[in-house]
Design an enzyme around this catalytic site. Structure first.
Site, PDB file in Angstrom:
ATOM      1  N   LYS A  81       1.042  -1.298  -0.089  1.00  0.00           N
ATOM      2  CA  LYS A  81      -0.007  -0.054   0.016  1.00  0.00           C
ATOM      3  C   LYS A  81       1.033   1.136   0.052  1.00  0.00           C
ATOM      4  CE  LYS A  81      -4.030   1.753   2.573  1.00  0.00           C
ATOM      5  NZ  LYS A  81      -5.017   1.605   3.732  1.00  0.00           N
ATOM      6  N   SER A 156      -9.894   1.760   2.576  1.00  0.00           N
ATOM      7  CA  SER A 156      -8.932   2.334   1.964  1.00  0.00           C
ATOM      8  C   SER A 156      -7.612   1.862   1.207  1.00  0.00           C
ATOM      9  CB  SER A 156      -8.312   3.360   2.918  1.00  0.00           C
ATOM     10  OG  SER A 156      -7.401   2.677   3.860  1.00  0.00           O
ATOM     11  N   SER A 180     -10.051  -0.929   6.933  1.00  0.00           N
ATOM     12  CA  SER A 180      -9.787  -0.585   5.431  1.00  0.00           C
ATOM     13  C   SER A 180      -8.907  -1.802   4.908  1.00  0.00           C
ATOM     14  CB  SER A 180      -8.363   0.516   5.617  1.00  0.00           C
ATOM     15  OG  SER A 180      -9.154   1.573   5.683  1.00  0.00           O
TER      16      SER A 180
END
Lengths: 496, 520
Positions: A81, A156, A180
């Protein structure tokens, strides 16, 4: 298939490399071809790092050639990420603020994966600073759900989930502050795990809510995720909230649930917005557990309904403070001015997106004098109550099963007001509040939408092996495919 | 403007201090392993943590926690076992994270106090002392023979991290106003600081100065900082307000900065008290503000006016777990607590018969006290002459040369050797001073210097008497004048004898013989 390794598990890749069926270099080549072929449609990656991947592959291949012992994840293609620092990459957090920010060091979770032998393919898209549940707030454009390109991948960590579903990487890392990891895993039909707070070091992961953030892996299977967790776990001297973890997370995956007390939370099944297809899929999962010999016990989490409120106090407060450092003085987006205060204001107004601004303003307000006592302090009290709820429930059960999300993936723009977006995390947030670990795994395709539905397995604190054990049993029972159809379809087009 | 004594007749000054001390004796910063080094090349002692780079996390320095607990124990504080770090949020370029990691309502050290012995001229600033009997108390003081003892409360000592250092370029005297740009050195960023806050218990500038002196001597004794007020490793801000004598309500206070020496602390506070009195007496109001003491112009000027209270949005630092200090940890720190200066002073007075001022001078300075304690081990019977040498010769030498104590080539046994030569009458006091001056530079022993220079004092009465007789015989007119009443002429005869003996005659013996012969 573009990527012949797409269907392979971590164990298959590492053993294939060890027995010289294929080389790590071939894995990188194949992965890069897949990204090239598919990622225009998915947009999971914000940048690829082929040079680093080839370098890592060469190190593995040399070890193979010399007959040396290979690390745990040797030759497994992986990606991170984009809130995880990695030397040699930009770490943008999906924000204009850090559009050109080059990492000054490498996050512990990234270096642990690289040390374990993964081939680092690149950095993955995310909601700006991890604020969001759809990956629509990324400054660099949205990520598309591989199951339906008109739908969001969740967020997210949308890029991390989509990359697995599209077969672009075997393991990815995400971070989970309120869901997330688990919510996008559910939307993309993959396995995503948020371990107990403290199992994985946060050092080098750009902070959102420091007391809530936890790093975790995504994979196609429970076993793959357990492999990654074995590499990630443990005390990091650079993160004083990280803990010593001795557990081997692969050890009891095959044990089954025979005689295991597993909790269900009736009040959660009545939650607002819970769709019928999710409800019935969950009922089937509970039946499956019972059929496999688990003892299903109703437990109550009487304060869990207040999780969302507590979360939207604590999260923004910590985010407000954590994001203060982005002031344009030493790095980051700068709108120059001759006056310091003016430069701060303009640079931040220009660099942050609207959701980031909303949370910063919210946190700034909630912490201000006179307001703090009314919100922050009670939120911490609620936090204690919710933690106690879980502790009490675990006196009776070894794991709890919950939905991951009230519904399957929604369409772009479908959920536009912030409150509705926040509600998509109602089943995941209480875990971040309490600090417990949980995992989302695909259990079915929705009877109405045909899209993946995730079940969430939640364990006691620092008993993440329970979670994995239950998830592995369910996985064997349902045998749900975690690769989106696009992987097959698109690959044919490319070959033709 | 009225003089301080005059102002304090009508007004009571209420003073509280906030004292920041950098823990300079630690090797590394508060939350990272960057070295602490004063005067290093700018921005060479930095890392992602103290630079607050995205993703970096703090790791607390255990030695710093030991230092603050030691400071608390040495100032009679309660040690709070359970305390936390907080984030104090504000934007400034010298603060890399735009929040300072500090402590909240509960600090590591709470509710301490120091007793100040105020005597001599310093006691004169205290109003109404004359109306108290010895032993009688009033407010926080007790009257003593030559002054009073004041008990000064310490609210708390908390731990925080220092900010970077900004240098403003292009303006006057490095001031920010008029500067064209600013440079930032982050070497200091993250250096552990302890902030001590006193209760508003101080009533005179002299008390404030004594408090600061006493605190500094304690912090030096426990070795937590080099306590350099000039270099800023120990900084003091004062909060001052006035109220009419006899009233209880606090007046509006001002905060005073830039008092980087004991003298500046005293003079700055004294000026500010007088300024406030003038404003109030002319019907004005005190503005709540931060003021800057200008030593060169001997005045305070407005630095910053606070119209609204700053809102720092303090909240618990989520990256650091709350502290739970164990009894064992605290006991281990307590075991490291050395004898403190006021304890040493009491011992020197009681056991070694030193005067209060000599004992204070020695006890308050770590180097002097260490030397003196070693000397006591060598020969405690020489305590008083050694103390005399320390407060006179050694202090004078250090003042004159600027040398540090460690540079002096003299050890306790050597100094005792010198004192014994004087006490035994081998050399005079005056010769002793010369020998001392040699010793500190050359490192030779007193005995060998005396030997080499032929400095042995002549006390043989017969020998001296012969010389006295000769001189009396050679100066009949002066003898007559002396006997006619000009007794001051004895000095002439003594001088002549000393010259003839090259200064080696025992002056006491010479003096006695000359007077006896002249009178006779």
């Amino acid at each position: 298939m573009v990527n012949e390794f797409v269907a392979m598990s971590v164990a298959q890749i590492t053993s294939g490399i060890k027995s010289k069926d294929f080389s790590a270099r071939e894995v990188v080549e194949s992965s890069m071809r897949a990204i090239e072929a598919l990622d225009d449609s998915i947009h999971a990656f914000l940048q690829t790092t082929p040079e680093m991947a080839f370098e890592a592959a060469d190190r593995i291949d040399e070890k193979v050639a010399r007959g040396e012992e290979l690390p745990l994840l040797a030759g497994v293609p992986a990606a991170f990420k984009d809130n995880m620092n990695q030397l040699g990459t930009r770490t943008t957090c999906g924000s204009k603020m850090l559009a050109n920010y080059e990492s000054a060091f490498t996050a512990t979770c990234v270096s642990k994966m690289v040390d374990a032998g993964v081939l680092p393919l690149g950095k993955l898209n995310m909601d700006e600073f991890a604020f969001g549940s759809s990956t629509e707030t990324s400054y660099f454009g949205r990520t598309f759900n591989p199951w339906d390109l008109e739908r969001v991948p969740g967020g997210s960590s949308g890029g991390s989930a989509a990359a697995i579903a599209a077969g672009l990487a075997t393991l990815t890392l995400g971070s989970d502050t309120g869901g997330s990891i688990r919510q996008p895993a559910s939307f993309c039909g993959v396995v995503g795990m948020k371990p107990t707070y403290g199992v994985v070091s946060r050092y080098g992961v750009v902070a959102f809510g420091s007391s809530l953030d936890q790093v975790g892996p995504f994979g196609k299977s429970v076993e793959d995720v357990a492999y990654a967790l074995n590499a990630l776990k443990g005390r990091d001297p650079l993160d004083c909230t990280s803990q010593h973890i001795e557990t081997d997370f692969l050890a009891n995956l095959g044990q089954g649930v025979e005689g295991m007390p597993i909790g269900v939370v009736p009040e959660f099944m009545e939650a607002e917005g819970l769709t019928d297809e999710v409800k019935s899929a969950m009922a089937k999962a509970v039946e499956a557990l019972a059929e496999m010999g688990a003892e299903i016990i109703e437990v109550s989490l009487p304060n869990a309904h207040a999780s969302l409120s507590a979360y939207y106090v604590i999260g923004p407060c910590e985010a407000f403070s954590n994001l203060s450092r982005f002031d344009s003085v030493r790095y980051g987006n700068r709108v120059p001015s001759t006056e310091l205060g003016d430069q701060y204001e303009k640079s931040r107004a220009d660099g942050f997106g609207s959701e980031a601004k909303r949370r910063i303003m919210l946190g700034s307000y909630l912490l201000s004098s006179g307001v703090y006592d009314k919100y922050y302090y009670p939120a911490q009290q609620i936090r204690t109550l919710i933690t106690q709820d879980y502790r009490k429930a675990y006196e009776k059960v070894d794991a709890i099963i919950l939905p991951s999300s009230p519904r399957t993936a929604f369409k772009f723009g479908e959920v536009s007001d912030p409150m509705s977006m926040y509600l998509s995390d109602i089943f995941t947030i209480s875990l971040n509040i309490a600090g417990n670990g949980g995992l989302s795994q695909p259990i079915a395709l929705g009877s109405e939408t045909g899209l993946p539905i995730g079940a969430q397995i939640v364990g006691p604190q620092f008993k993440d092996e329970n979670t994995l054990r239950v998830a592995a049993a369910l996985e064997r029972y349902f045998g749900v495919s975690t690769l989106a159809p696009i992987v097959q379809g698109k690959s044919k087009e490319v070959r033709a | 403007m009225k003089k301080l004594e005059e102002v304090l007749q009508d007004w009571e000054a209420v003073i509280g201090l906030e004292i920041h001390t950098e823990l300079t004796t630690l090797k590394t910063k508060m939350f990272c392993s960057c070295p602490i080094e004063f005067g290093a090349e700018p921005n060479t002692h930095t890392c992602p943590i103290c630079l607050g780079m995205p993703g970096a996390l703090p790791v607390p320095n255990k030695a710093a926690i030991e230092s603050i607990v030691l400071a608390g124990l040495a100032t009679n504080c309660d040690i709070e076992k359970r305390s936390m770090f907080y984030r104090k949020n504000y934007f400034y370029p010298d603060m890399t994270k735009n929040f300072q990691t500090t402590q909240g309502p509960v600090a590591f050290c709470m509710r301490g106090h120091l007793d100040l012995e105020v005597f001599g001229a310093a006691a004169n600033e205290r109003h109404g002392l004359g109306s108290l009997e010895v032993g009688e108390s009033s407010d926080n003081i007790v009257r003593t023979e030559d002054g009073y003892v004041a008990s000064v409360g310490i609210t708390r000592i908390h731990m925080e991290e220092d900010a970077g250092k900004m240098v403003h370029v292009g303006g006057v005297d490095g001031r920010i106003s008029g500067a064209t740009h600013s440079l930032i050195d982050f070497n200091r960023c993250g250096v552990p600081l302890i902030e001590l806050v006193t209760e508003p218990d101080l009533r005179t500038p002299a008390e404030a100065r004594l408090f600061m002196q006493k605190l500094r001597s304690i912090f030096l004794a426990i070795g937590i900082s080099d306590c350099s007020m000039e270099e800023g490793s120990m900084r003091c801000d004062g909060n001052i307000s006035l109220r009419k004598r006899g009233t209880k309500e606090f007046g509006t206070k001002t905060e005073l900065k830039n008092m980087n020496s004991f003298k500046n602390l005293h003079d700055g506070l004294a000026y500010e008290i007088c300024r406030q009195a003038e404003v109030l007496e002319s019907g004005g109001k005190i503005q709540q503000e931060t003021r800057h003491w200008e030593p060169a112009n001997k005045r305070t000027i407005t630095m910053r006016v606070k119209e609204t209270a700053d809102d720092y949005r303090l909240f618990p630092e989520p990256d650091l777990a709350p502290y739970d200090l164990s009894d064992e940890f605290i006991d281990n720190v307590r075991a490291k607590l050395p004898e403190l200066p006021h304890e040493k002073q009491a011992r020197y007075m009681a056991e070694n018969g030193l005067s209060r001022s000599d004992s204070a001078l020695i006890a308050d300075d770590v180097a002097y006290a260490r030397f003196f304690d070693e000397a006591l081990k060598v020969d405690a019977s020489m305590a008083k002459p050694v103390a005399n040498m320390l407060v006179n010769e050694v202090a004078a030498h250090i003042n004159a040369t600027g040398a540090s104590f460690d540079e002096l080539k003299i050890d306790p046994a050597g100094l005792i050797g010198l004192c014994k030569l004087i006490a035994g009458g081998t050399i005079s006091n005056k010769q002793g001073k010369q020998v001392f001056a040699e010793m500190v530079v050359s490192g030779e022993s007193a005995e060998s210097i005396v030997e080499a220079k032929g400095m042995k004092q002549v006390s043989d009465e017969g020998l001296i008497e012969g010389i006295v007789d000769e001189i009396i015989a050679a100066n009949p007119d002066k003898v007559a004048a002396y006997r006619g009443g000009k007794t001051g002429l004895s000095g002439f005869f003594i001088g002549q004898v000393m010259r003839q003996t090259k200064g080696q005659a025992n002056p006491k013996v010479v003096n006695e013989l000359v007077i006896r012969k002249l009178e006779g």
